[in-house]
Design an enzyme around this catalytic site. Structure first.
Site, mmCIF file in Angstrom:
data_model
loop_
_atom_site.group_PDB
_atom_site.id
_atom_site.type_symbol
_atom_site.label_atom_id
_atom_site.label_comp_id
_atom_site.label_asym_id
_atom_site.label_seq_id
_atom_site.Cartn_x
_atom_site.Cartn_y
_atom_site.Cartn_z
ATOM 1 C CB CYS C 2 -0.869 0.008 1.258
ATOM 2 S SG CYS C 2 -1.675 -1.566 1.605
ATOM 3 N NE ARG C 3 3.792 2.729 -1.465
ATOM 4 C CZ ARG C 3 5.106 2.646 -1.155
ATOM 5 N NH1 ARG C 3 5.943 3.547 -1.618
ATOM 6 N NH2 ARG C 3 5.557 1.688 -0.378
#
Lengths: 280, 280, 280, 280
Positions: C2-3
């Site tokens: 994810c970010r």
């Protein structure tokens, strides 16, 4: 059909309008009492005005009653002008671009009702829309076409006149094609300053529409009512059906009437379509 | 843009076409190699023919790579004709009615590309659609308008001629409005018996399109290939990009060409738009 | 993977943080440069603090890049503390209850990474969660279990100590079951006053994490930068990857480090897991 | 609550079961007559057996009444065994992993009812699930935990005995925690060969459940009924509420009863929970 709510007044946390009333719009999404359909589960939308140039719109295809984002946003957003709509599709697909309210610049628009024989008349109606406005039609509802007709006829300058012409055009188009009831409508529109609500149908038997009565009087009658205590004296609600059973709180908008609310002042004026010939 | 796959041949469980190839359409949804966009995550759709009068269509707004229903259905549905499409929106909303393939009667239609300046030309294109077909437009994509133009011009009777006229009309409309590249297209259409694939663009630099080579030859070359063993001798694939790196398995469809596949026979014929004047 | 992005500072319209930077989180949803996966399209979430007792959370399963509600809300909501997260699922279903940030009371929690061998260790981890907190687990991600372990160990009182114990427990559980890398993490948590970011992994090769450098200095260097002009002197960003290529604007958070931000003061302190025995 | 339908018999196009009956499950999604809730709009699911080793499952969070994919698939899929379920959430989120039917290997499971005080008892119930089965729990419903308890107790070998033990465990756990009505249930399960339906509740006032009567007799009585003509002599339906008003077509399943259907033979046997002590 659908159900809707329009509020203007002191800024409220949206849940106070959407969830807390006894017969709130969220309750109506499962159990409408006056609607053509009891269930309004084909998506919903809200529009509100904040400190930006245009209103915000949040729309979703989920039923309102179990939508966690609506619950969440309603508990954290505050506004003095709210449009809220729950949808019961009359045929067009359940998709975000078909959820009300629709927006154009500063204007919001929502609707309960239908354009009769829409499949037959749609092409003629769409052709009448100003070619510059035409690419702004994003969905496939009768409501959005109706909105763009009103915009074409000058909604931003004189809303009652523009809606009268739009309805006149829809009626004459429908009748030319043998549609018995070309329009059935309770429409709400606002630019964030003035509010306009319309109750009308070609057959003279329109969907229900109510407006709230004077807050000061009501507050004196019901000193314990939580919502009334938070509402300013000039606050006004226009709704498809009453949000509760408070005696004296709601008054039906008469047939063929336009409600105008501006700076807390409310006016009821007769509404009649203007046929294309008359407007030419 | 988008990526698509069309298959006709012996009945296969759909996952054999959609998931099992090394560079399958599902892999392409995250990592397309030849597409204008690497990610094609704005919805997907599949269409297939079974024992009913019309083909089935399953479309969803989720990215294909993680869609559990697509995975599930692909493992349980068998068909000898499959259309599959993954979408990368060029602007129109991500909604089911904007997902390919589109259907009309027995016909399916899907597309990779765009109509240039669609906002400017849309109204003129839509006006050209047969008024009886007009109410069948459910979404807001250029592809669906293109399909309805082709239907208007007789797609069901002579597909290459109808598509040629549709493209001719789109080009002349675009050019009249100053659009530099009025169309960029690789289109697939079928009625379940014959398949037609088109590769064309106004600028003569079209999106990639490939067709599979003879299965009998390939099977001899690659006796261990699982998919080849399940495919009949007359099986054919037409795809936006190869499903794997098998040498000799794929041949590029030339620019301005129509691929016709009927009863396992494949024909490549030149394709050129027919301008409105010429067709009048 | 994810970010994510965490912001604290002067109130900004969310789009200034989410959409306007050159390499914004929305850009990263399609084209992450430093992530384990380029595409982060399996849902997203934002959390922010307003004038209510608890933060608001908006989460959706759509890819962030084309989500109209996220675009809309970002243009109309202002906040001085924002958590934003885009998801690339490592296996658990794409559903709202699996989207970050997670919330408990005033606390938000989001994560990039994974608990190694989660299927094997999940039951033991869940058993360790305080039975009173257990019903609060609504989804099926490793991240939410991790959050509830940290809450069990006193996150609300001493975040670094609680996270150290949670990580220690996850590592000892994983190792007992033969998991090579029990945890890989960059975690963010806040109560709206203090912010804590953690960068750690069992293998000592953690996912990327950056914090912004002093706004006053940067503003002097880049007087024309729009975002910098709107940010207060004490504003801070902690992000999975830089939001742009401004020289000097970003500093990598070192391995095994906890970033603490309180009243505009930033502190980097070493982070090490505390194994169950040591904490007993 | 929810409503469900289980069918076994000659292969039918699913729409004949799901859409065509006068008071079909789709009608019940908007207007259930005997359910605890009139509206069952919180997602749906269908499961069917084809030529693969395991049954197919299609589940969605949309209301069934307007779901285009359900309409589409129902018109194109044929099966001799169908499970169909429409959901009215009793609190757990509306997400695909919470939609019925649930599947394990060849087994399907669906439920109308609830585990009383689920938040209080969930942890104890989940702990009782076989640790090897535990990671298979993907959602957060009481129904899925119930299914995994039954699997733990040997559902695949002796379904009535396994369900009796599962219910016994749920009841003893609930009572220990002061839950007045630990379970309210009408459960359906099948491996594609044998079907088992259970009607039971701790309070002895269970949700409605009906089974169809002999098709041969009914066909003689109603020679014009389209569905009856397509059903084989051994066809059987078990449903939450009758699909129509045909006199003599439906018989209520008595309280505390298990319906077993195997090779067209139907047996009603008494059902009683087996408490943990008794089973030890």
């Amino acid at each position: 059909m659908c159900r809707w709510l329009a509020y203007s007044g002191s800024p409220l946390v949206l849940e106070q309008l959407l969830y807390e009333p006894e017969h709130s719009l969220i309750v109506q999404s499962l159990h409408s009492q006056l609607g053509a359909e009891e269930t309004n589960g084909d998506g919903f939308g809200i529009g509100w005005y904040g400190d930006q140039a245009t209103p915000a719109v949040f729309r979703s295809v989920e039923p309102a009653w179990n939508d966690r984002n609506l619950r969440e946003l309603s508990g954290h957003i505050t506004s003095g002008i709210l449009f809220a709509h729950i949808r019961a599709s009359t045929g067009s697909p359940v998709q975000q671009t078909n959820c009300h309210p629709f927006r154009h610049g500063r204007w919001l628009w929502m609707h309960n009702g239908f354009i009769g024989g829409f499949d037959q008349v749609k092409r003629d109606l769409v052709l009448e829309v100003d070619p510059l406005l035409y690419p702004g039609i994003e969905g496939t509802t009768d409501t959005e076409v109706f909105f763009h007709l009103a915009l074409t006829y000058g909604l931003e300058d004189d809303p009652p006149a523009a809606v009268a012409r739009a309805v006149g055009f829809i009626e004459s188009t429908g009748r030319r094609q043998g549609v018995a009831c070309p329009i059935q409508m309770t429409v709400a529109t606002t630019d964030g300053d003035s509010f306009y609500g319309f109750r009308y149908s070609s057959e003279g038997a329109s969907r229900s529409l109510f407006h709230s009565t004077d807050v000061t009087t009501l507050r004196a009658l019901y000193p314990d009512n939580a919502l009334l205590r938070k509402m300013s004296d000039d606050a006004r609600l226009v709704v498809s059906e009453p949000l509760g059973s408070l005696q004296g709180a709601w008054r039906e908008v008469p047939e063929s009437t336009c409600v105008v609310i501006r700076k807390g002042e409310e006016q009821l004026v007769p509404f009649a379509p203007v046929a294309p010939a008359a407007s030419a």
